[in-house]
Motif scaffolding. Structure first.
Motif, short mmCIF file in Angstrom:
data_model
loop_
_atom_site.label_atom_id
_atom_site.label_comp_id
_atom_site.label_asym_id
_atom_site.label_seq_id
_atom_site.Cartn_x
_atom_site.Cartn_y
_atom_site.Cartn_z
N ARG A 322 0.87 -1.17 0.00
CA ARG A 322 0.00 0.00 0.00
C ARG A 322 0.90 1.22 0.00
O ARG A 322 1.28 1.73 1.03
CB ARG A 322 -0.91 0.02 1.22
CG ARG A 322 -2.26 -0.64 1.01
CD ARG A 322 -2.22 -2.08 1.34
NE ARG A 322 -3.58 -2.65 1.32
CZ ARG A 322 -3.80 -3.92 1.55
NH1 ARG A 322 -2.82 -4.75 1.79
NH2 ARG A 322 -5.03 -4.40 1.51
N ILE A 323 1.29 1.68 -1.18
CA ILE A 323 2.22 2.79 -1.35
C ILE A 323 3.44 2.58 -0.45
O ILE A 323 3.81 3.45 0.34
CB ILE A 323 1.56 4.15 -1.11
CG1 ILE A 323 0.17 4.22 -1.77
CG2 ILE A 323 2.41 5.27 -1.68
CD1 ILE A 323 -0.50 5.56 -1.71
N ASP A 337 2.43 0.07 -4.93
CA ASP A 337 1.01 0.18 -4.61
C ASP A 337 0.25 -0.89 -5.39
O ASP A 337 -0.81 -0.64 -5.96
CB ASP A 337 0.50 1.58 -4.96
CG ASP A 337 -0.81 1.91 -4.26
OD1 ASP A 337 -1.17 1.20 -3.31
OD2 ASP A 337 -1.48 2.88 -4.66
N ALA A 338 0.82 -2.10 -5.39
CA ALA A 338 0.34 -3.16 -6.28
C ALA A 338 -0.64 -4.11 -5.63
O ALA A 338 -0.95 -5.15 -6.19
CB ALA A 338 1.55 -3.96 -6.81
N ALA A 341 -6.33 -2.22 -7.19
CA ALA A 341 -6.52 -0.99 -7.96
C ALA A 341 -7.97 -0.85 -8.39
O ALA A 341 -8.64 -1.84 -8.72
CB ALA A 341 -5.61 -0.97 -9.19
N SER A 345 -8.77 4.70 -6.68
CA SER A 345 -7.48 4.54 -6.01
C SER A 345 -6.32 4.81 -6.96
O SER A 345 -5.27 5.32 -6.55
CB SER A 345 -7.35 3.16 -5.38
OG SER A 345 -7.27 2.14 -6.37
N THR A 346 -6.49 4.48 -8.24
CA THR A 346 -5.43 4.76 -9.21
C THR A 346 -5.25 6.26 -9.40
O THR A 346 -4.12 6.77 -9.42
CB THR A 346 -5.75 4.09 -10.56
OG1 THR A 346 -5.84 2.66 -10.36
CG2 THR A 346 -4.68 4.37 -11.59
N SER A 349 -3.40 7.62 -6.43
CA SER A 349 -1.96 7.32 -6.48
C SER A 349 -1.25 8.22 -7.48
O SER A 349 -0.12 8.67 -7.24
CB SER A 349 -1.74 5.85 -6.83
OG SER A 349 -2.25 5.02 -5.81
N LEU A 366 1.21 0.93 -14.80
CA LEU A 366 -0.20 0.67 -14.51
C LEU A 366 -0.62 -0.69 -15.05
O LEU A 366 -0.47 -0.97 -16.25
CB LEU A 366 -1.09 1.75 -15.13
CG LEU A 366 -0.85 3.19 -14.63
CD1 LEU A 366 -1.68 4.17 -15.43
CD2 LEU A 366 -1.17 3.30 -13.14
N LYS A 444 1.16 0.40 -9.92
CA LYS A 444 -0.22 0.30 -9.45
C LYS A 444 -1.00 -0.67 -10.33
O LYS A 444 -0.94 -0.59 -11.56
CB LYS A 444 -0.88 1.69 -9.52
CG LYS A 444 -2.33 1.74 -9.06
CD LYS A 444 -2.45 1.59 -7.57
CE LYS A 444 -3.88 1.80 -7.09
NZ LYS A 444 -4.04 1.51 -5.64
#
Length: 463
Positions: A322-323, A337-338, A341, A345-346, A349, A366, A444
């Motif tokens: 989470r970031i 941040d994977a 998504a 939330s994208t 980020s 992405l 992400k």
């Protein structure tokens, strides 16, 4: 963990005892022979491709003391202490509900389309300043996981912060009626699960189910920036008396972050325009400062001072991916941040990456956003249209749906600055060929894309 006699457990699940002494002591539960412990009650869950009853003998070999046994699965193994029930999953849920009623614990339920895990972590860190706290571990937030979390608590647990996840209507209502929270939090309403719930209005209705189990006079902290929650609140099943606290980004809320400063390793802010006290969280992004308002609301509800709340927020340990700021072998900064998504939330980020200073070039990776239903192409194109060469130097898109993101962004960028891949290894090699040690890379994507593999390669690679 739950410690009860065989007979007490049978009464709690409304089951029938077979092959056992009712005074036999059960210590904890497990549904998995890989995690079974001595004295456990084995829960034989039935799935689409497996039947836990097939592993009951193995569970006893590994130390189980007793088992639930679904009545349509024939007779339990001879000599094995068993409690025969109508349905193993329903019995697990009844057991958790009865155990929760017997505990003095107070529970905080957290749900929302995005941010519920981070918010859960912040609330738990705040409450831990003053109380003995348990919180949801991993992904134990559904109709199996939440009951298991409750049954892991011991008699000394004072407060528990439990995530409540869902995929369709009725699921959160089931969880909240088991947990009976004293406080409920909704972080936001996004687009995840549109394929099951049809619209954002449907998602909001499903999230508001958390109020069905809220105790009389309980706290309801919710995102005041989301008009759907306000408009549907009167229609939700809820206690006659609740304490409502609206939090969000704007001053029209009861709680809002002000004087926000964002860096790659965290954010600082004050409350409602005040200059002091200052709160710090080890998570970057204005959206995380907004989620911290829920932790402030819950902390105050349970008697913590703002100084104690600030201490808890500063000491929190975020759940991974989470970031999560990571430093590569040659100094490259990677923001991992994977974990999941969605469109909301994208965009949050991406907004964070825009705000960060002190780096060379900004590179965006992405992956596909999953579970968006019939409008998945439109949502991916919307992300592409939000990307600007004035703010990001390179854009990498991975996965079939992210092709739409790349197609939408490509006309705005210099040639070669937006690249699409369907092979993760090839993408990582390409990123490594352009990235420099002073650059920052945001990764992400939805969990199903497994972009944490790309993150690890980027951290390990020699540029």
């Amino acid at each position: 963990m739950m410690i009860r006699t065989f007979g007490e457990v049978a009464a709690m699940v409304s089951g029938t005892v077979r092959n056992g002494d009712e005074s036999l002591v059960i210590r904890g539960v497990s549904k998995d022979t890989r995690t079974i412990g001595a004295g456990n009650l084995y829960i034989p869950i039935i799935g689409e491709r497996f039947d836990g009853h097939d592993y009951a003998k193995e569970a006893f070999r590994l130390g189980a003391t007793a088992t639930l046994w679904q009545q349509d699965r024939g007779e339990p193994p001879e000599g094995v202490p068993a409690i025969v029930v109508d349905d193993a999953l329903s019995a697990l849920q009844r057991l958790a509900a009865r155990y929760r009623e017997q505990l003095p614990v107070k529970i905080v339920g957290v749900t929302g389309s995005n941010g519920k895990t981070t918010t859960k972590d912040m609330i738990a860190a705040v409450l831990a300043v003053k109380y003995n706290v348990r919180k949801t571990e991993g992904n134990l937030n559904g109709d199996i996981g939440l009951p298991l979390m409750i049954l892991q608590m011991d008699e000394g647990t004072e407060l528990a912060v439990l995530e409540m996840g869902m995929r369709g209507f009725g699921e959160i209502e089931l969880l909240t009626r088991i947990a009976k929270p004293e406080a409920a939090v909704i972080t936001m309403i996004g687009e995840a699960h549109l394929e099951r719930l049809g619209s954002r209005t449907g998602i909001a209705r499903a999230k508001l189910e958390i109020l069905a189990g809220l105790k009389e006079g309980g706290l309801f902290a919710y995102n005041g920036d989301e008009p759907l929650l306000e408009s549907l609140l009167s229609q939700a099943s809820k206690p006659e008396s609740i304490i409502g606290v609206r939090f969000g980004s704007g001053a029209d809320n009861d709680l809002w972050p002000s004087h926000v400063s964002v860096e790659a390793d965290g954010a600082a802010f004050t409350l409602n325009g005040a200059k002091k006290p200052e709160f710090r969280i080890p998570l970057p992004g204005r959206h995380n400062a907004v989620n911290a308002m829920a932790a402030v609301a819950v902390g105050r509800h349970f008697g913590l001072s703002d100084e104690e709340i600030a201490s808890g927020l500063g000491a929190m340990k975020p759940t991974g991916m989470r970031i999560e700021r990571m430093r590569g072998a040659t100094g490259l900064t990677v923001l991992n941040d994977a974990y999941n998504a969605s469109p909301a939330s994208t965009l949050a980020s991406l907004e964070l990456l825009k705000e960060l200073i002190g780096f060379g070039r900004k590179i965006v990776v992405l992956g596909d956003m999953l579970e968006l239903g019939d409008e998945e192409e439109r949502f991916h194109r919307n992300i592409g249209s939000a990307l600007s060469p004035d703010q990001f130097d390179y854009v990498y898109a991975f996965g079939p749906l992210s092709r739409h993101t790349a197609d939408e962004a490509m006309p705005s960028f210099p040639q070669g600055r937006v690249r699409w891949f369907d092979n993760k290894e090839e993408m990582v090699r390409d990123i490594a060929s352009v990235a420099r040690s002073q650059d920052i890379v945001l990764v992400k994507g939805s969990r199903g894309m497994r972009l944490e593999e790309a993150v690890q390669r980027l951290v390990d690679v020699q540029l």
